[in-house]
Design a protein around this motif. Structure first.
Motif, PDB file in Angstrom:
ATOM      1  N   THR A 158       0.853  -1.187   0.000  1.00 17.30           N
ATOM      2  CA  THR A 158       0.000   0.000   0.000  1.00 17.30           C
ATOM      3  C   THR A 158       0.886   1.233   0.000  1.00 17.30           C
ATOM      4  OG1 THR A 158      -1.736  -1.137   1.231  1.00 17.30           O
ATOM      5  CG2 THR A 158      -1.825   1.267   1.194  1.00 17.30           C
ATOM      6  N   PHE A 159       0.706   2.074  -1.020  1.00 17.01           N
ATOM      7  CA  PHE A 159       1.514   3.289  -1.115  1.00 17.01           C
ATOM      8  C   PHE A 159       0.790   4.432  -0.403  1.00 17.01           C
ATOM      9  CE2 PHE A 159       2.702   7.299  -3.202  1.00 17.01           C
ATOM     10  CZ  PHE A 159       4.085   7.262  -3.022  1.00 17.01           C
ATOM     11  N   HIS A 160       1.496   5.093   0.507  1.00 18.58           N
ATOM     12  CA  HIS A 160       0.940   6.215   1.257  1.00 18.58           C
ATOM     13  C   HIS A 160       1.592   7.500   0.756  1.00 18.58           C
ATOM     14  CE1 HIS A 160      -0.816   3.328   4.124  1.00 18.58           C
ATOM     15  NE2 HIS A 160       0.341   2.685   4.019  1.00 18.58           N
ATOM     16  N   ARG A 161       0.796   8.315   0.076  1.00 15.01           N
ATOM     17  CA  ARG A 161       1.329   9.555  -0.472  1.00 15.01           C
ATOM     18  C   ARG A 161       1.571  10.565   0.654  1.00 15.01           C
ATOM     19  NH1 ARG A 161       1.592  11.214  -5.484  1.00 15.01           N
ATOM     20  NH2 ARG A 161       0.196   9.531  -6.150  1.00 15.01           N
ATOM     21  N   ALA A 162       2.704  11.195   0.598  1.00 21.28           N
ATOM     22  CA  ALA A 162       3.049  12.147   1.645  1.00 21.28           C
ATOM     23  C   ALA A 162       2.136  13.370   1.566  1.00 21.28           C
ATOM     24  CB  ALA A 162       4.503  12.581   1.501  1.00 21.28           C
ATOM     25  N   PRO A 163       1.752  13.952   2.691  1.00 25.62           N
ATOM     26  CA  PRO A 163       0.947  15.183   2.665  1.00 25.62           C
ATOM     27  C   PRO A 163       1.762  16.345   2.118  1.00 25.62           C
ATOM     28  CG  PRO A 163       1.650  14.671   4.896  1.00 25.62           C
ATOM     29  CD  PRO A 163       2.044  13.494   4.059  1.00 25.62           C
ATOM     30  N   THR A 164       1.057  17.376   1.694  1.00 25.54           N
ATOM     31  CA  THR A 164       1.739  18.547   1.136  1.00 25.54           C
ATOM     32  C   THR A 164       1.593  19.744   2.068  1.00 25.54           C
ATOM     33  OG1 THR A 164      -0.250  19.199  -0.081  1.00 25.54           O
ATOM     34  CG2 THR A 164       1.322  17.761  -1.213  1.00 25.54           C
ATOM     35  N   VAL A 165       2.510  20.684   1.898  1.00 28.47           N
ATOM     36  CA  VAL A 165       2.486  21.927   2.673  1.00 28.47           C
ATOM     37  C   VAL A 165       2.674  23.085   1.708  1.00 28.47           C
ATOM     38  CG1 VAL A 165       3.349  20.871   4.802  1.00 28.47           C
ATOM     39  CG2 VAL A 165       4.972  21.757   3.119  1.00 28.47           C
ATOM     40  N   PRO A 166       2.109  24.246   2.019  1.00 22.20           N
ATOM     41  CA  PRO A 166       2.270  25.402   1.127  1.00 22.20           C
ATOM     42  C   PRO A 166       3.703  25.934   1.145  1.00 22.20           C
ATOM     43  CG  PRO A 166       1.097  26.026   3.123  1.00 22.20           C
ATOM     44  CD  PRO A 166       1.236  24.538   3.170  1.00 22.20           C
ATOM     45  N   LYS A 167       4.123  26.467   0.009  1.00 22.20           N
ATOM     46  CA  LYS A 167       5.452  27.049  -0.097  1.00 22.20           C
ATOM     47  C   LYS A 167       5.459  28.068  -1.224  1.00 22.20           C
ATOM     48  CE  LYS A 167      10.364  25.946  -0.632  1.00 22.20           C
ATOM     49  NZ  LYS A 167      11.375  24.877  -0.896  1.00 22.20           N
ATOM     50  N   THR A 168       6.254  29.088  -1.090  1.00 21.50           N
ATOM     51  CA  THR A 168       6.425  30.092  -2.130  1.00 21.50           C
ATOM     52  C   THR A 168       7.861  30.033  -2.636  1.00 21.50           C
ATOM     53  OG1 THR A 168       4.736  31.546  -1.192  1.00 21.50           O
ATOM     54  CG2 THR A 168       6.335  32.534  -2.695  1.00 21.50           C
ATOM     55  N   GLU A 169       8.001  29.913  -3.943  1.00 23.70           N
ATOM     56  CA  GLU A 169       9.321  29.868  -4.573  1.00 23.70           C
ATOM     57  C   GLU A 169       9.523  31.127  -5.416  1.00 23.70           C
ATOM     58  OE1 GLU A 169      11.871  27.882  -4.480  1.00 23.70           O
ATOM     59  OE2 GLU A 169      11.286  25.786  -4.132  1.00 23.70           O
ATOM     60  N   ARG A 170      10.764  31.545  -5.538  1.00 22.98           N
ATOM     61  CA  ARG A 170      11.105  32.697  -6.376  1.00 22.98           C
ATOM     62  C   ARG A 170      11.838  32.200  -7.612  1.00 22.98           C
ATOM     63  NH1 ARG A 170      13.099  38.402  -4.130  1.00 22.98           N
ATOM     64  NH2 ARG A 170      10.863  38.347  -3.725  1.00 22.98           N
ATOM     65  N   CYS A 171      11.343  32.598  -8.773  1.00 29.07           N
ATOM     66  CA  CYS A 171      11.957  32.184 -10.030  1.00 29.07           C
ATOM     67  C   CYS A 171      12.156  33.386 -10.941  1.00 29.07           C
ATOM     68  CB  CYS A 171      11.079  31.154 -10.743  1.00 29.07           C
ATOM     69  SG  CYS A 171      11.060  29.530  -9.959  1.00 29.07           S
ATOM     70  N   THR A 172      13.191  33.297 -11.755  1.00 30.79           N
ATOM     71  CA  THR A 172      13.450  34.314 -12.769  1.00 30.79           C
ATOM     72  C   THR A 172      13.021  33.773 -14.119  1.00 30.79           C
ATOM     73  OG1 THR A 172      15.309  35.229 -11.539  1.00 30.79           O
ATOM     74  CG2 THR A 172      15.201  35.727 -13.891  1.00 30.79           C
ATOM     75  N   VAL A 173      12.133  34.521 -14.795  1.00 29.78           N
ATOM     76  CA  VAL A 173      11.573  34.075 -16.064  1.00 29.78           C
ATOM     77  C   VAL A 173      12.254  34.825 -17.194  1.00 29.78           C
ATOM     78  CG1 VAL A 173       9.462  33.677 -17.370  1.00 29.78           C
ATOM     79  CG2 VAL A 173       9.379  33.734 -14.874  1.00 29.78           C
ATOM     80  N   GLY A 174      13.216  34.145 -17.807  1.00 29.70           N
ATOM     81  CA  GLY A 174      13.913  34.730 -18.942  1.00 29.70           C
ATOM     82  C   GLY A 174      13.404  34.149 -20.238  1.00 29.70           C
TER      83      GLY A 174
END
Length: 665
Positions: free
Chosen positions: A513-529
């Motif tokens: 039985t595969f137990h998917r890990a819970p998720t948590v909110p996060k903010t990432e910073r990326c540069t869009v070139g």
């Protein structure tokens, strides 16, 4: 919508069938016939009577039947195909290869197994049986929980497909694999009028829930049983809510449903809504009948009567569908037929037909009601990424990836100003704007953005545990003559002059039985070139086509770039329906699907088609219309039932005028 017609039509298209040398009237004895109802039949003998010649055939050990030779010849030669080693020694697809496992134990291990095949596609194998030395099972394919197809396939072909799939944990109890998800229940109950479709689906969800409860008996429900019952209850409540909203003043609650039969009512699962014959196997139906009826002979006789009537109805429906498949007029069948005639993927066409049927059920476009209408006009396809930031475009959404964030679907718009094209994605405030460059890349001009999303908690992807399950299987053992005297009357099952008794076998198995890990909110910073076009977007129907072994689209363009969405037409002339990889040209009753691309030439945006009757180019105007001149020949084909019972095609061509093609509102 008559889904039986749709299913039979597609089975005729994708079924792998072998030819065998036939007798003068086409009938062969003691060879397996695989028929369009997914069953394997064997004709044993024919005997001449005073009025007609009767032929005896069977599809299960205890189900021998007879009919006139004329009727049996018609069914076996027009609706079935000889499988395995036929009279001329030709090996059919059901004949297992030397390297493929073919023992009863191997077939039992394959039965009720579930597999993950990538791209959100799952495969369930059920109803496996071995007859006349051949092995076959039903295969149910689902995409993100939605039923795509269910068809019979030879066991050795299934094993070959599974080599690219990953085993999923077995359901507990294993027979739950036979039970469809709520959407599959809805699809299986479609007949035509939306109100009747809803009523049938609500009744079927109730009956399936009752079957699970009866088979569970007094023991505690397993986690899988509890989840499925919860899904059925939620599906039923949502159907009631949506139907009462769509049809004010009409009642759809279960208390007024005509298919809410008591468990011990012989009509349960047979009358009105064929729950047993549509979804579940004979073994499950028999187990339910034993649990409900016990030793009540009158109940057993009544259930057998209902079962025979339901089985006969299925057989009659299949005969009718075979005779009229290419003349079907309901929207779902028409959509499938036109799609296949245009040359698109058979699997994609089945999905399109089911979508039409489901929208018919609720009286509108369900996807549009949930996620909104996909904008008509310019769209994008393909994957664009660089430096930890990526965009995967589809017709409906763009999946955004930033750093370690999990991919998340977002809406997007494509705007045009003269020859300049820009893409707007509301993941920031103000929205992220990217320019579509001449080399096919996207540019965010080096803007740095903060993107909110989710990541797995603890950085892990999940864990696997192993549970041990004990299964008790009840089978019937046929008694030798005279042995029945050793048993009491309530232990015996009589079939003519033969007797059998139940015997139980207990086995244990360990399932992961595969137990998917819970998720948590996060903010990432990326540069869009600059985001170069990296690869095409993987299309679900392509994966399903490979799994099913059916034909792919004859012509498509899956390279990254600009696309169109929507239906365009010239009044009284050419019609075009655009998708992300192809466009279907419609002229009268002629349909032809071709790949296309959008290029910028001489200050104009040109839509170029891979048209097989000659070049076809249309100019995309700033007001979202398409301009062409002259006439166009559309070379299509008409699907017909071939002499061998399969699907054949005859050319069907038409000529239509061009002009100004406007998008449908």
């Amino acid at each position: 919508m008559n889904l039986t017609r749709v299913a039979v039509f597609v089975l005729l298209c994708i079924g792998t069938l072998a030819h065998a040398q036939q007798a003068p009237d086409g009938l062969q004895f003691n060879v397996p016939y695989l028929c369009n109802d997914g069953r394997v039949y064997v004709v044993h003998r024919c005997e001449k009577g005073p009025k007609f010649e009767a032929c005896f055939y069977q599809h299960e050990p205890d189900s021998e039947r007879y009919n006139t030779r004329e009727a049996v010849v018609y069914q076996m030669t027009k609706m079935c195909k000889v499988q395995g080693a036929a009279a001329n020694g030709v090996a059919g697809p059901l004949q297992a290869s030397a390297s493929a496992p073919s023992s009863a134990q191997a077939l039992g291990a394959l039965n009720n197994s579930r597999w993950e095949c990538g791209g959100g596609t799952s495969m369930t194998v059920l109803g496996c049986q071995r007859q006349a030395g051949q092995e076959a099972c039903f295969v149910r394919l689902e995409q993100n929980g939605k039923l795509v197809a269910q068809t019979a396939k030879p066991a050795n072909e299934i094993r070959a497909h599974l080599s690219t799939c990953k085993a999923m944990p077995a359901l507990n109890p294993a027979y739950l694999s036979e039970f469809p998800n709520p959407l599959g229940v809805v699809q299986g109950m479609l007949v035509g009028k939306p109100q009747e479709n809803v009523t049938r689906a609500i009744g079927a969800l109730y009956q399936l829930s009752e079957i699970i409860k009866v088979l569970a008996g007094p023991r505690e429900m397993t986690a899988d049983e509890t989840k499925l019952l919860s899904d059925y209850a939620k599906g039923q409540a949502e159907l009631v809510r949506q139907a009462e909203k769509a049809f004010p003043g009409q009642r759809f609650d279960p208390s007024s449903n005509p298919y809410i039969f008591k468990r011990n009512d012989p009509r349960f699962g047979f009358e009105g809504i064929p729950v047993w014959t549509t979804f579940l196997t004979n073994g499950t139906q028999s187990a339910f009948a034993r649990a409900v009826g016990g030793s009540d002979d009158q109940y057993a006789i009544a259930v057998d009567r209902e079962k025979r009537a339901a089985t006969q109805k299925v057989e009659n429906d299949i005969k009718e569908a075979n005779a009229e498949a290419h003349y079907a007029k309901d929207p779902g069948s028409v959509a499938v037929r036109h799609c296949v005639e245009s040359g698109r993927s058979e699997t994609e066409c089945l999905g399109e037909g089911m979508k039409v049927g489901f929208n018919e059920l609720m009286g509108g476009d369900i996807q549009e009601a949930i996620v909104g209408k996909i904008p008509t006009g310019l769209r994008l396809t393909g994957v664009y990424s660089a430096n930890g930031f990526g965009l995967n475009f589809r017709q409906d959404f763009v999946y955004v990836v930033c750093g370690t964030l999990m991919p998340e679907p977002r809406t997007y718009t494509v705007d045009r100003s003269g020859m300049q094209v820009s893409v707007s994605i509301p993941i920031t405030s103000p929205p992220l704007i990217l320019s579509y460059k001449a080399d096919g890349s996207l540019s965010g001009q080096g803007r740095t953005i903060d993107v909110a999303g989710e990541v797995p908690a603890g950085g892990g992807g999940g864990s696997t545990t192993y549970d041990t399950h004990t299964t008790t299987t009840t089978t019937q053992r046929q008694l030798e003559p005279g042995e029945e005297r050793e048993y009491s009357a309530d232990q015996l099952h009589q079939n003519g002059g033969q007797f059998s008794v139940d015997q139980q076998t207990t086995s244990s198995s360990s399932t992961p039985t595969f137990h998917r890990a819970p998720t948590v909110p996060k903010t990432e910073r990326c540069t869009v070139g600059t985001l170069p076009a990296g690869s095409e977007s993987i299309k679900t129907s392509t994966i399903l086509t490979q799994v099913l072994g059916s034909k792919a689209s004859k012509s498509a363009n899956s390279a990254p770039g600009l696309r169109l969405n929507g239906k365009y037409e010239v009044p009284g002339g050419l019609k075009i329906e655009f998708r992300d990889d192809s466009a279907t040209l419609e002229c009268g009753e002629s349909f032809n699907s071709e790949g296309y691309e959008i290029v910028r030439e001489n200050g104009q945006m040109i839509v170029k088609f891979q048209n097989n009757t000659g070049p076809l180019s249309l100019v995309l105007q700033p007001n979202n219309t398409l301009i062409g001149s002259g006439v166009i020949d559309v070379t299509g084909r008409k699907a017909i039932q071939a002499a061998d019972g399969g699907v054949g095609y005859t050319p069907r061509n038409a000529r239509c005028s061009l002009g100004t093609l406007e998008a449908s509102k």
